[in-house]
Design a protein around this motif. Structure first.
Motif, PDB file in Angstrom:
ATOM      1  N   ALA A   1       0.826  -1.206   0.000  1.00 39.57           N
ATOM      2  CA  ALA A   1       0.000   0.000   0.000  1.00 39.57           C
ATOM      3  C   ALA A   1       0.857   1.252   0.000  1.00 39.57           C
ATOM      4  O   ALA A   1       0.541   2.233  -0.688  1.00 39.57           O
ATOM      5  CB  ALA A   1      -0.926  -0.016   1.212  1.00 39.57           C
ATOM      6  N   ALA A   2       1.952   1.232   0.753  1.00 43.11           N
ATOM      7  CA  ALA A   2       2.828   2.401   0.803  1.00 43.11           C
ATOM      8  C   ALA A   2       3.467   2.677  -0.556  1.00 43.11           C
ATOM      9  O   ALA A   2       3.530   3.829  -1.005  1.00 43.11           O
ATOM     10  CB  ALA A   2       3.902   2.202   1.865  1.00 43.11           C
ATOM     11  N   THR A   3       3.936   1.618  -1.238  1.00 48.33           N
ATOM     12  CA  THR A   3       4.553   1.820  -2.553  1.00 48.33           C
ATOM     13  C   THR A   3       3.527   2.222  -3.603  1.00 48.33           C
ATOM     14  O   THR A   3       3.881   2.795  -4.629  1.00 48.33           O
ATOM     15  CB  THR A   3       5.296   0.563  -3.021  1.00 48.33           C
ATOM     16  OG1 THR A   3       4.358  -0.520  -3.198  1.00 48.33           O
ATOM     17  CG2 THR A   3       6.358   0.145  -2.019  1.00 48.33           C
ATOM     18  N   ALA A   4       2.248   1.924  -3.352  1.00 49.87           N
ATOM     19  CA  ALA A   4       1.194   2.359  -4.264  1.00 49.87           C
ATOM     20  C   ALA A   4       0.907   3.846  -4.109  1.00 49.87           C
ATOM     21  O   ALA A   4       0.214   4.439  -4.948  1.00 49.87           O
ATOM     22  CB  ALA A   4      -0.082   1.560  -4.005  1.00 49.87           C
ATOM     23  N   GLY A   5       1.427   4.448  -3.046  1.00 50.14           N
ATOM     24  CA  GLY A   5       1.168   5.860  -2.798  1.00 50.14           C
ATOM     25  C   GLY A   5      -0.060   6.103  -1.941  1.00 50.14           C
ATOM     26  O   GLY A   5      -0.563   7.233  -1.866  1.00 50.14           O
ATOM     27  N   ALA A   6      -0.555   5.045  -1.268  1.00 52.45           N
ATOM     28  CA  ALA A   6      -1.709   5.221  -0.386  1.00 52.45           C
ATOM     29  C   ALA A   6      -1.334   6.145   0.770  1.00 52.45           C
ATOM     30  O   ALA A   6      -0.268   6.006   1.375  1.00 52.45           O
ATOM     31  CB  ALA A   6      -2.188   3.872   0.141  1.00 52.45           C
ATOM     32  N   GLU A   7      -2.215   7.061   1.072  1.00 49.78           N
ATOM     33  CA  GLU A   7      -1.953   8.024   2.137  1.00 49.78           C
ATOM     34  C   GLU A   7      -2.014   7.341   3.495  1.00 49.78           C
ATOM     35  O   GLU A   7      -2.943   6.586   3.776  1.00 49.78           O
ATOM     36  CB  GLU A   7      -2.991   9.145   2.074  1.00 49.78           C
ATOM     37  CG  GLU A   7      -2.778  10.244   3.106  1.00 49.78           C
ATOM     38  CD  GLU A   7      -3.823  11.335   3.018  1.00 49.78           C
ATOM     39  OE1 GLU A   7      -4.195  11.878   4.085  1.00 49.78           O
ATOM     40  OE2 GLU A   7      -4.275  11.628   1.891  1.00 49.78           O
ATOM     41  N   TYR A   8      -1.017   7.606   4.333  1.00 48.56           N
ATOM     42  CA  TYR A   8      -1.006   7.027   5.666  1.00 48.56           C
ATOM     43  C   TYR A   8      -0.371   7.992   6.650  1.00 48.56           C
ATOM     44  O   TYR A   8       0.259   8.975   6.276  1.00 48.56           O
ATOM     45  CB  TYR A   8      -0.303   5.673   5.689  1.00 48.56           C
ATOM     46  CG  TYR A   8       1.192   5.691   5.440  1.00 48.56           C
ATOM     47  CD1 TYR A   8       2.097   5.800   6.498  1.00 48.56           C
ATOM     48  CD2 TYR A   8       1.715   5.551   4.161  1.00 48.56           C
ATOM     49  CE1 TYR A   8       3.467   5.787   6.278  1.00 48.56           C
ATOM     50  CE2 TYR A   8       3.079   5.531   3.927  1.00 48.56           C
ATOM     51  CZ  TYR A   8       3.961   5.657   4.992  1.00 48.56           C
ATOM     52  OH  TYR A   8       5.308   5.650   4.782  1.00 48.56           O
TER      53      TYR A   8
END
Length: 640
Positions: free
Chosen positions: A207-214
């Motif tokens: 999810a992080a590499t997909a650019g999902a905001e966290y």
């Protein structure tokens, strides 16, 4: 302790040095790690040299990353709902924190401040926990691993990839097209294509590499008006823990601590009393105020030192003479993690919403573990208690679906400790059985998304009723949301009666709630065994499926504990209340015809598939339980 301080510790210096960069010449120049050009393989069987195939592409409809309890529930549910699914796990065993590698108890809603105290989770998580008591009465954690493996790998429509890390997302705008994965044991790079992706990995690398905001860390009190949040936002995240198990040798055995042991300063410890010496201590924990993922290996090494430090104190301080014959039997090497990334959805669940028991129209799960925030610093902050049990709940709170998908990546969902909640809310939602309710929800949603060709956000805004109905049919529980499935023919029966009744009412079997709630009965119970429930329709209906929900006593624990002594108050086997044998008949041309039979049943939800038949009546013959004198049902459904 901050990461930079670790290099000052002599016990950690060797580890730190071994992780220093080796220089650019040591780094592979090719980004595509699955392609080989200089692999000098001489295959004697073929009598020639060749390049091994270490790069593959596979296609699925639903891709689930992470096979902890949430991921298992998500993958099994997606597959059962009709989607071709793959479950990808970076380790050799399933179960995540509950596996034999870590051995965290599968806790959920318990210690409520009401007469139930426990409101156990049903559906997929109950199925494999009951199977564990059937196949693993010896309470072995390695056998538990295999019970989970059998449960998952036998599911139709579901493939499992172990020892496989999802390294990065391949994107098309705001949509994930594929996951780039590395399977360590086969040296193979996989490109796993999918339509819907569910990240249940905890840390959420895909999810992080997909650019999902966290976000990470603790929100300031004013942001969401959370009374237990700090005055000023900071970076602290709850830490990871290493566990241990001991055994009695029947003779005195000395303990010699390893070189990496870190002394436990018991005289400085606040609320960390050694009350037992059978199992490890959850407060042997380390968090981080910065990048907890980057710190994981440093913290793991220190945790091993602290764990042995506590045991050294027990064995060699002279304060615990009862430990003379006790030795370490199992020690963990994989820390159980509590917190890192929390991915942002269309809604962020907060402490205030949970404490006010806010009703969400898109509710798909629930929780009730106390607000249990572990202290900043963990065992390196001995002046504070190991956890602040801020508050217990009077009833369960709802978890909205809008907290279980990404606000900016269109085909990405979450379940587990990485969902869209605040730090304080996470202190309750993070327990594994609560995460399981999220897993069932997103697995179902992903499969519906594939069927309808829509995004999770569209499910939330346009198809939430259908998602909730499917979850309820599959034996999930959603507070304040009774089932009202228009396809359920039992709800349209003209007559519903039973052979006998000791409590409840047979008409409650179609009231849409499949468990007793506080002050509300939703069951029918027979007088004795060999009971009967009958449904009648004035006009013939076509029946191809009959579904029952029985009793497993949802106010009693069924989890396995790493310390078997803690299981002594549970039923160590199948719930005696559960239906063991039943059958079904339909009336055709005035005669009863046998259409289905179930024996040695292990599940609360009993599904009887039959050849489609037109009938004016269905008769359920309830023959036997696993020990109870009467038979209790909560629901009957019929479908064409």
């Amino acid at each position: 302790m901050k990461r930079r301080s670790f290099f000052k510790k002599s016990a950690g210096a060797a580890v730190a040095a071994s992780l220093m960069p080796l220089g650019a010449e040591a780094v592979a120049s090719k980004q595509d790690i699955g392609v080989r050009t200089s692999d000098k393989w001489h295959h004697l069987g073929k009598g020639k040299s060749e390049i091994p195939n270490r790069k593959k592409k596979v296609q699925y409809e639903v891709v689930v990353i992470g096979a902890g309890i949430a991921g298992i529930c998500a993958a099994v549910t997606a597959a059962r709902t009709g989607a071709k699914t793959v479950l990808i796990n970076d380790r050799s065993v399933l179960g995540g924190n509950a596996s034999s590698e870590i051995r965290v108890t599968v806790n959920g809603v318990q210690w409520l401040k009401n007469e139930h105290r426990m409101e156990r989770e049903t559906g997929v998580i109950e199925e494999f926990q009951l199977e564990n008591w059937y196949y693993n009465p010896q309470e072995s954690y390695p056998v538990w691993d295999h019970v989970l493996y059998d449960y998952v790998t036998r599911q139709p429509n579901l493939d499992v990839m172990l020892n496989t890390q999802a390294l990065e997302a391949y994107m098309d705008g705001s949509q994930i097209k594929a996951a780039r994965c590395w399977q360590m044991t086969t040296e193979t790079e996989y490109t796993v294509e999918g339509q819907q992706f569910i990240d249940c990995s905890g840390d959420g690398l895909l999810a992080a590499t997909a650019g999902a905001e966290y976000r990470t860390g603790r929100e300031a009190r004013a942001e969401f008006n959370e009374s237990f949040a700090p005055e000023v936002a900071d970076g602290w995240q709850m830490g990871a823990t290493l566990m241990m198990i001991t055994k009695d040798m029947g003779r005195p055995v000395p303990y010699y601590p390893p070189s990496f042991t870190i002394k436990y300063e018991a005289e400085k410890a606040h609320d960390r009393k050694i009350k037992q010496i059978k199992e490890g201590y959850w407060w042997v924990e380390l968090g981080s105020d910065d990048d907890i993922i980057a710190d994981q290996e440093f913290n793991r090494h220190k945790l091993m030192g602290y764990m042995h430090g506590v045991w050294d104190y027990i064995k060699n301080s002279g304060n615990f003479p009862e430990s003379e014959n006790i030795v370490l039997d199992w020690v963990g090497s994989v820390p159980g993690r509590r917190e890192s990334r929390r991915f942002m959805g269309d809604h962020i669940l907060t402490q205030k919403e949970m404490e006010n028991y806010k009703h969400f129209p898109d509710a798909v799960g629930y929780g009730g573990w106390s607000l249990d925030e572990h202290n900043p610093g963990g065992i390196e902050n001995l002046s504070e208690p190991p956890s602040y049990f801020h508050d217990k709940f009077k009833q369960v709170y709802e978890i909205p679906f809008k907290s279980l998908y990404s606000k900016n990546i269109t085909n990405l969902l979450f379940a587990g400790r990485n969902v869209s909640v605040t730090h304080i809310a996470l202190s309750s939602t993070r327990v594994q059985a609560t995460c399981a309710t999220m897993g069932m929800a997103v697995g179902t949603a992903a499969a519906l998304g594939v069927q309808k060709g829509v995004t999770p956000r569209q499910i939330a805004n346009e198809h939430i009723d259908e998602l909730q109905e499917q979850l309820l049919r599959d034996d999930a529980y959603i507070p304040n949301r009774p089932a009202r499935d228009s396809k359920d023919l039992a709800r349209k029966a003209d007559v519903l009666f039973a052979s006998s009744t000791t409590s409840g009412d047979v008409k409650l079997l179609i009231d849409g709630v499949s468990r007793d709630e506080i002050g509300k009965i939703h069951h029918w119970q027979s007088r004795g065994l060999d009971a009967e429930v009958r449904l009648e329709w004035k006009k013939p209906v076509s029946i191809s499926s009959i579904e029952l929900k029985g009793d497993t006593n949802l106010q009693r624990a069924i989890h396995m504990h790493k310390n078997p002594l803690k299981n002594k108050d549970q039923v160590l086997g199948m719930p005696p209340e559960l239906i063991k044998a039943c059958s079904a008949q339909v009336r055709v041309k005035g005669k009863w015809v046998d259409v289905a039979s179930v024996s040695n049943n292990l599940t609360r939800l009993v599904k009887m598939k039959i050849d489609p038949v037109k009938t004016t009546a269905v008769r359920i013959l309830l023959k036997e339980t696993w020990g109870a004198e009467n038979i209790k049902l909560f629901e009957i459904r019929c479908y064409s």
